[in-house]
Motif scaffolding. Structure first.
Motif, mmCIF file in Angstrom:
data_model
loop_
_atom_site.group_PDB
_atom_site.id
_atom_site.type_symbol
_atom_site.label_atom_id
_atom_site.label_comp_id
_atom_site.label_asym_id
_atom_site.label_seq_id
_atom_site.Cartn_x
_atom_site.Cartn_y
_atom_site.Cartn_z
ATOM 1 N N VAL A 90 0.867 -1.176 0.000
ATOM 2 C CA VAL A 90 0.000 0.000 0.000
ATOM 3 C C VAL A 90 0.904 1.227 0.000
ATOM 4 O O VAL A 90 1.790 1.356 0.845
ATOM 5 N N ILE A 91 0.687 2.113 -0.962
ATOM 6 C CA ILE A 91 1.485 3.339 -1.060
ATOM 7 C C ILE A 91 0.543 4.520 -0.913
ATOM 8 O O ILE A 91 -0.412 4.651 -1.683
ATOM 9 N N ASP A 92 0.781 5.356 0.072
ATOM 10 C CA ASP A 92 0.030 6.597 0.229
ATOM 11 C C ASP A 92 0.896 7.726 -0.313
ATOM 12 O O ASP A 92 2.030 7.905 0.118
ATOM 13 N N ASP A 93 0.363 8.482 -1.251
ATOM 14 C CA ASP A 93 1.082 9.593 -1.861
ATOM 15 C C ASP A 93 0.123 10.773 -1.875
ATOM 16 O O ASP A 93 -0.916 10.724 -2.536
ATOM 17 N N TYR A 94 0.432 11.814 -1.102
ATOM 18 C CA TYR A 94 -0.509 12.918 -0.986
ATOM 19 C C TYR A 94 0.212 14.207 -0.643
ATOM 20 O O TYR A 94 1.316 14.203 -0.111
ATOM 21 N N ASP A 95 -0.446 15.314 -1.002
ATOM 22 C CA ASP A 95 0.079 16.626 -0.666
ATOM 23 C C ASP A 95 -0.219 16.927 0.792
ATOM 24 O O ASP A 95 -1.199 16.441 1.358
ATOM 25 N N ILE A 96 0.618 17.770 1.379
ATOM 26 C CA ILE A 96 0.421 18.197 2.759
ATOM 27 C C ILE A 96 0.100 19.685 2.730
ATOM 28 O O ILE A 96 0.867 20.484 2.175
ATOM 29 N N GLU A 97 -1.042 20.038 3.287
ATOM 30 C CA GLU A 97 -1.471 21.441 3.313
ATOM 31 C C GLU A 97 -0.444 22.279 4.070
ATOM 32 O O GLU A 97 0.018 21.893 5.140
ATOM 33 N N GLN A 98 -0.121 23.411 3.515
ATOM 34 C CA GLN A 98 0.866 24.294 4.137
ATOM 35 C C GLN A 98 0.227 25.288 5.096
ATOM 36 O O GLN A 98 0.902 25.902 5.895
ATOM 37 N N THR A 99 -1.081 25.427 5.015
ATOM 38 C CA THR A 99 -1.814 26.276 5.957
ATOM 39 C C THR A 99 -2.926 25.438 6.564
ATOM 40 O O THR A 99 -3.485 24.559 5.901
ATOM 41 N N PRO A 100 -3.265 25.700 7.821
ATOM 42 C CA PRO A 100 -4.327 24.908 8.460
ATOM 43 C C PRO A 100 -5.648 25.024 7.705
ATOM 44 O O PRO A 100 -6.016 26.092 7.241
ATOM 45 N N VAL A 101 -6.336 23.894 7.579
ATOM 46 C CA VAL A 101 -7.630 23.846 6.911
ATOM 47 C C VAL A 101 -8.626 23.189 7.851
ATOM 48 O O VAL A 101 -8.332 22.143 8.441
ATOM 49 N N GLN A 102 -9.806 23.801 7.998
ATOM 50 C CA GLN A 102 -10.854 23.218 8.828
ATOM 51 C C GLN A 102 -11.456 22.028 8.100
ATOM 52 O O GLN A 102 -11.874 22.164 6.952
#
Length: 109
Positions: A90-102
């Motif tokens: 299983v490979i998880d590939d995702y962007d990480i938000e640079q600013t907090p998001v609700q």
């Protein structure tokens, strides 16, 4: 596929699918796939699964339940797969938000 989508169509013939399944469903419903959720479950196999997969005693399996939805939330597809766990990566590939998001919804954890 829900029977109200696939019933009485070429999808009832497992030997004939003219293009990718999701494209067939989009054509039949006029809806577009917009979201999917896959549930990955590591577990011991049933006796029938262990026999069919020729697994030794105690060997685990990975079960995946896939649910795809349209924009209106209706279910377009549900599938279930079971594989020997030693053949799964299983490979998880995702962007990480640079600013907090609700979050839109509460966590399921």
């Amino acid at each position: 596929m829900p029977v109200d989508i696939a019933g009485g169509t070429f999808l009832e013939d497992p030997a004939l699918v003219p293009k990718a399944l999701f494209l067939c469903i989009e054509d039949l419903t006029g809806k577009r796939y917009t979201a999917a959720r896959d549930h990955w479950i590591a577990r011991l196999p049933s006796v029938e699964e262990a026999t069919a997969l020729e697994l030794p005693t105690g060997a685990p399996v990975m079960q995946v339940i896939h649910v795809a939805r349209a924009e209106d939330g209706s279910i377009l597809e549900v599938s279930e797969s079971v594989w020997p766990a030693d053949g799964i990566m299983v490979i998880d590939d995702y962007d990480i938000e640079q600013t907090p998001v609700q979050p839109d919804i509460a966590s399921e954890v």
